[in-house]
Design a protein around this motif. Sequence first.
Motif, PDB file in Angstrom:
ATOM      1  N   LEU A 230       0.862  -1.185   0.000  1.00  0.00           N
ATOM      2  CA  LEU A 230       0.000   0.000   0.000  1.00  0.00           C
ATOM      3  C   LEU A 230       0.897   1.233   0.000  1.00  0.00           C
ATOM      4  CD1 LEU A 230      -2.692   1.476   0.168  1.00  0.00           C
ATOM      5  CD2 LEU A 230      -2.733   1.020   2.635  1.00  0.00           C
ATOM      6  N   VAL A 231       0.875   1.993  -1.089  1.00  0.00           N
ATOM      7  CA  VAL A 231       1.722   3.176  -1.247  1.00  0.00           C
ATOM      8  C   VAL A 231       0.878   4.407  -0.920  1.00  0.00           C
ATOM      9  CG1 VAL A 231       3.130   4.528  -2.835  1.00  0.00           C
ATOM     10  CG2 VAL A 231       3.089   2.025  -3.012  1.00  0.00           C
ATOM     11  N   VAL A 232       1.289   5.148   0.109  1.00  0.00           N
ATOM     12  CA  VAL A 232       0.499   6.286   0.596  1.00  0.00           C
ATOM     13  C   VAL A 232       1.324   7.563   0.459  1.00  0.00           C
ATOM     14  CG1 VAL A 232      -0.924   7.166   2.474  1.00  0.00           C
ATOM     15  CG2 VAL A 232      -0.526   4.692   2.273  1.00  0.00           C
ATOM     16  N   ASP A 233       0.885   8.459  -0.419  1.00  0.00           N
ATOM     17  CA  ASP A 233       1.589   9.732  -0.636  1.00  0.00           C
ATOM     18  C   ASP A 233       0.616  10.687  -1.321  1.00  0.00           C
ATOM     19  OD1 ASP A 233       3.367  11.833  -1.729  1.00  0.00           O
ATOM     20  OD2 ASP A 233       4.971  10.463  -1.118  1.00  0.00           O
ATOM     21  N   ASP A 234       0.600  11.941  -0.886  1.00  0.00           N
ATOM     22  CA  ASP A 234      -0.329  12.895  -1.496  1.00  0.00           C
ATOM     23  C   ASP A 234       0.124  13.352  -2.879  1.00  0.00           C
ATOM     24  OD1 ASP A 234       0.767  16.084  -0.450  1.00  0.00           O
ATOM     25  OD2 ASP A 234       1.768  14.204   0.034  1.00  0.00           O
ATOM     26  N   ALA A 235       1.370  13.122  -3.223  1.00  0.00           N
ATOM     27  CA  ALA A 235       1.881  13.506  -4.544  1.00  0.00           C
ATOM     28  C   ALA A 235       1.750  12.326  -5.504  1.00  0.00           C
ATOM     29  CB  ALA A 235       3.333  13.954  -4.449  1.00  0.00           C
ATOM     30  N   ALA A 236       0.941  12.492  -6.543  1.00  0.00           N
ATOM     31  CA  ALA A 236       0.712  11.411  -7.502  1.00  0.00           C
ATOM     32  C   ALA A 236       2.013  10.963  -8.164  1.00  0.00           C
ATOM     33  CB  ALA A 236      -0.298  11.864  -8.560  1.00  0.00           C
ATOM     34  N   GLY A 250       8.060  -7.233  -8.949  1.00  0.00           N
ATOM     35  CA  GLY A 250       7.097  -8.313  -8.829  1.00  0.00           C
ATOM     36  C   GLY A 250       6.009  -8.094  -7.804  1.00  0.00           C
ATOM     37  N   CYS A 251       5.897  -6.877  -7.272  1.00  0.00           N
ATOM     38  CA  CYS A 251       4.876  -6.582  -6.264  1.00  0.00           C
ATOM     39  C   CYS A 251       3.577  -6.111  -6.921  1.00  0.00           C
ATOM     40  CB  CYS A 251       5.374  -5.511  -5.293  1.00  0.00           C
ATOM     41  SG  CYS A 251       6.725  -6.037  -4.232  1.00  0.00           S
ATOM     42  N   VAL A 252       2.499  -6.215  -6.168  1.00  0.00           N
ATOM     43  CA  VAL A 252       1.221  -5.635  -6.550  1.00  0.00           C
ATOM     44  C   VAL A 252       1.001  -4.413  -5.663  1.00  0.00           C
ATOM     45  CG1 VAL A 252      -1.272  -5.976  -6.661  1.00  0.00           C
ATOM     46  CG2 VAL A 252       0.274  -7.856  -7.244  1.00  0.00           C
ATOM     47  N   CYS A 253       0.640  -3.276  -6.242  1.00  0.00           N
ATOM     48  CA  CYS A 253       0.533  -2.030  -5.484  1.00  0.00           C
ATOM     49  C   CYS A 253      -0.911  -1.543  -5.373  1.00  0.00           C
ATOM     50  CB  CYS A 253       1.379  -0.937  -6.125  1.00  0.00           C
ATOM     51  SG  CYS A 253       3.156  -1.265  -6.060  1.00  0.00           S
ATOM     52  N   VAL A 254      -1.238  -1.005  -4.209  1.00  0.00           N
ATOM     53  CA  VAL A 254      -2.493  -0.317  -3.964  1.00  0.00           C
ATOM     54  C   VAL A 254      -2.108   1.102  -3.561  1.00  0.00           C
ATOM     55  CG1 VAL A 254      -4.633  -0.289  -2.628  1.00  0.00           C
ATOM     56  CG2 VAL A 254      -3.509  -2.472  -3.145  1.00  0.00           C
ATOM     57  N   GLU A 255      -2.868   2.104  -4.012  1.00  0.00           N
ATOM     58  CA  GLU A 255      -2.499   3.489  -3.753  1.00  0.00           C
ATOM     59  C   GLU A 255      -3.507   4.195  -2.859  1.00  0.00           C
ATOM     60  OE1 GLU A 255      -1.288   5.861  -7.123  1.00  0.00           O
ATOM     61  OE2 GLU A 255      -0.936   4.055  -8.333  1.00  0.00           O
ATOM     62  N   ALA A 256      -3.004   5.157  -2.062  1.00  0.00           N
ATOM     63  CA  ALA A 256      -3.840   6.059  -1.266  1.00  0.00           C
ATOM     64  C   ALA A 256      -3.158   7.407  -1.235  1.00  0.00           C
ATOM     65  CB  ALA A 256      -4.041   5.520   0.144  1.00  0.00           C
ATOM     66  N   MET A 287      -4.687  13.763   7.031  1.00  0.00           N
ATOM     67  CA  MET A 287      -4.057  13.010   8.113  1.00  0.00           C
ATOM     68  C   MET A 287      -2.608  12.717   7.737  1.00  0.00           C
ATOM     69  SD  MET A 287      -5.066   9.288   9.794  1.00  0.00           S
ATOM     70  CE  MET A 287      -6.577   9.894  10.551  1.00  0.00           C
ATOM     71  N   LYS A 288      -1.680  13.143   8.575  1.00  0.00           N
ATOM     72  CA  LYS A 288      -0.263  12.936   8.323  1.00  0.00           C
ATOM     73  C   LYS A 288       0.131  11.482   8.585  1.00  0.00           C
ATOM     74  CE  LYS A 288       1.210  17.678   9.307  1.00  0.00           C
ATOM     75  NZ  LYS A 288       2.127  18.535  10.083  1.00  0.00           N
ATOM     76  N   GLY A 289       1.306  11.124   8.079  1.00  0.00           N
ATOM     77  CA  GLY A 289       1.792   9.762   8.212  1.00  0.00           C
ATOM     78  C   GLY A 289       1.858   9.237   9.635  1.00  0.00           C
ATOM     79  N   PRO A 290       2.493   9.961  10.576  1.00  0.00           N
ATOM     80  CA  PRO A 290       2.561   9.455  11.950  1.00  0.00           C
ATOM     81  C   PRO A 290       1.179   9.253  12.572  1.00  0.00           C
ATOM     82  CG  PRO A 290       4.187  11.169  11.624  1.00  0.00           C
ATOM     83  CD  PRO A 290       3.334  11.159  10.389  1.00  0.00           C
ATOM     84  N   ASP A 291       0.252  10.169  12.315  1.00  0.00           N
ATOM     85  CA  ASP A 291      -1.112  10.021  12.844  1.00  0.00           C
ATOM     86  C   ASP A 291      -1.787   8.787  12.256  1.00  0.00           C
ATOM     87  OD1 ASP A 291      -0.771  12.375  14.275  1.00  0.00           O
ATOM     88  OD2 ASP A 291      -1.537  13.607  12.635  1.00  0.00           O
ATOM     89  N   ALA A 292      -1.573   8.554  10.969  1.00  0.00           N
ATOM     90  CA  ALA A 292      -2.150   7.377  10.325  1.00  0.00           C
ATOM     91  C   ALA A 292      -1.548   6.099  10.905  1.00  0.00           C
ATOM     92  CB  ALA A 292      -1.917   7.437   8.817  1.00  0.00           C
ATOM     93  N   ALA A 293      -0.233   6.102  11.127  1.00  0.00           N
ATOM     94  CA  ALA A 293       0.425   4.918  11.699  1.00  0.00           C
ATOM     95  C   ALA A 293      -0.140   4.601  13.075  1.00  0.00           C
ATOM     96  CB  ALA A 293       1.928   5.161  11.779  1.00  0.00           C
ATOM     97  N   ALA A 294      -0.338   5.640  13.896  1.00  0.00           N
ATOM     98  CA  ALA A 294      -0.890   5.424  15.236  1.00  0.00           C
ATOM     99  C   ALA A 294      -2.302   4.844  15.167  1.00  0.00           C
ATOM    100  CB  ALA A 294      -0.886   6.740  16.009  1.00  0.00           C
ATOM    101  N   GLU A 295      -3.105   5.347  14.225  1.00  0.00           N
ATOM    102  CA  GLU A 295      -4.478   4.852  14.083  1.00  0.00           C
ATOM    103  C   GLU A 295      -4.485   3.417  13.540  1.00  0.00           C
ATOM    104  OE1 GLU A 295      -8.705   5.042  14.227  1.00  0.00           O
ATOM    105  OE2 GLU A 295      -7.055   6.072  15.249  1.00  0.00           O
ATOM    106  N   ILE A 296      -3.596   3.118  12.637  1.00  0.00           N
ATOM    107  CA  ILE A 296      -3.495   1.761  12.098  1.00  0.00           C
ATOM    108  C   ILE A 296      -3.193   0.767  13.213  1.00  0.00           C
ATOM    109  CG2 ILE A 296      -2.046   0.262  10.649  1.00  0.00           C
ATOM    110  CD1 ILE A 296      -1.787   2.683   8.715  1.00  0.00           C
ATOM    111  N   ARG A 297      -2.279   1.127  14.102  1.00  0.00           N
ATOM    112  CA  ARG A 297      -1.943   0.247  15.221  1.00  0.00           C
ATOM    113  C   ARG A 297      -3.105   0.148  16.203  1.00  0.00           C
ATOM    114  NH1 ARG A 297       1.287  -2.323  12.277  1.00  0.00           N
ATOM    115  NH2 ARG A 297       3.402  -1.493  12.047  1.00  0.00           N
TER     116      ARG A 297
END
Length: 356
Positions: A230-236, A250-256, A287-297
């Motif tokens: 899962l690739v998460v970045d606001d810049a396309a 050889g990976c499969v990617c999902v984007e956010a 939502m910034k990366g660190p905030d997202a990581a905390a919510e994911i956990r």
Amino acid sequence: RERGLQMQLLMPSESISSFVVDADEEAAVVVGHSEQQRLLESLVVVGDPIRLAQVFRNLISNALKFSFPGTTVYIKATWHAEQLIDAGRKMAKEVDGVDSLIPAGSVRISVEDSGPGLSAENLAQLFKEGVQFNANKLQAGGGSGLGLFIAKGIVLLHCGLISAQSAGINKGATFIVELPVVRKKVVDVTEANESSGGLDDIKKPLQSHQTIEISESCHESKKVTVRRVLVVDDAASNRKMLCRILVNCGCVCVEADDGSTCITTLMDKTSDPNVDLILLDFEMPVMKGPDAAAEIRRLGFKQIIIGVTGNVMQEDVIHFLECGAHAVLSKPLSMEKLQGALKKLGVIQIGNHELA
């Protein structure tokens, strides 16, 4: 210190209000606008604020005094990532009680006027003691001729450079002061995870009694394979670049495109993400990366999270780790850098590529 200077850590903007990156200079880190600003804000000058203020007060007051009526004095500061590295290393040792300072190039501050200008002969004599040019006409017989001489001495004590440029008489002049800058050392993935033997050993720095939960298979064998990312970045453009190198592996990617969308994707059972790895940008809207990581956990997801950031401040990297990231890598991200981090985390294969 033995020279009578009161050394402190100073933001370049504390000495001059304008601070921009020179568009003609290659920056050390390729980052987006918001992260570029954070990078610039992490740079500091080691110096005596009173003495440095004396230097710039002299240069600016001279420029105002000698400029022709109705003209403008231009003041600009630019960061040069590869300049005065040895000087920065030396100045980093001048501050008591501050560890992990490393050289980060130089800040070059220019003061440009449109005044009477200087000839080549004038420029050769300019910073010598007692030197004045046409003092009766330009300063009504006043001035001591010591201002620039003293300014040069102060700049040299800061391991810096001072110079002047002019296209000739009546064509104005530009005075340039260049000072070494330093920053706090980046927490490298090697350092951040040196004590960890794999995913199950990685602890949150401020909650050392807790470990980030992972799947049972990781606990038992530590043989982890990464296939869906899962690739998460606001810049396309950043997402496109990361997906390209991952798909080639050889990976499969999902984007956010932000942290909130990342979490929605993980929770959406219909999309069946089943991702093994989350590459999470730091600076994003909503939502910034660190905030997202905390919510994911908090939601109980156990995937590997690797922060991807242009931030170089140590506390930012540690904050990302505290929020649940297993490692933090700097931009631009290469496959070699990613594979090195995954290998340290116990991953044996990414896509169709085995990690030796």
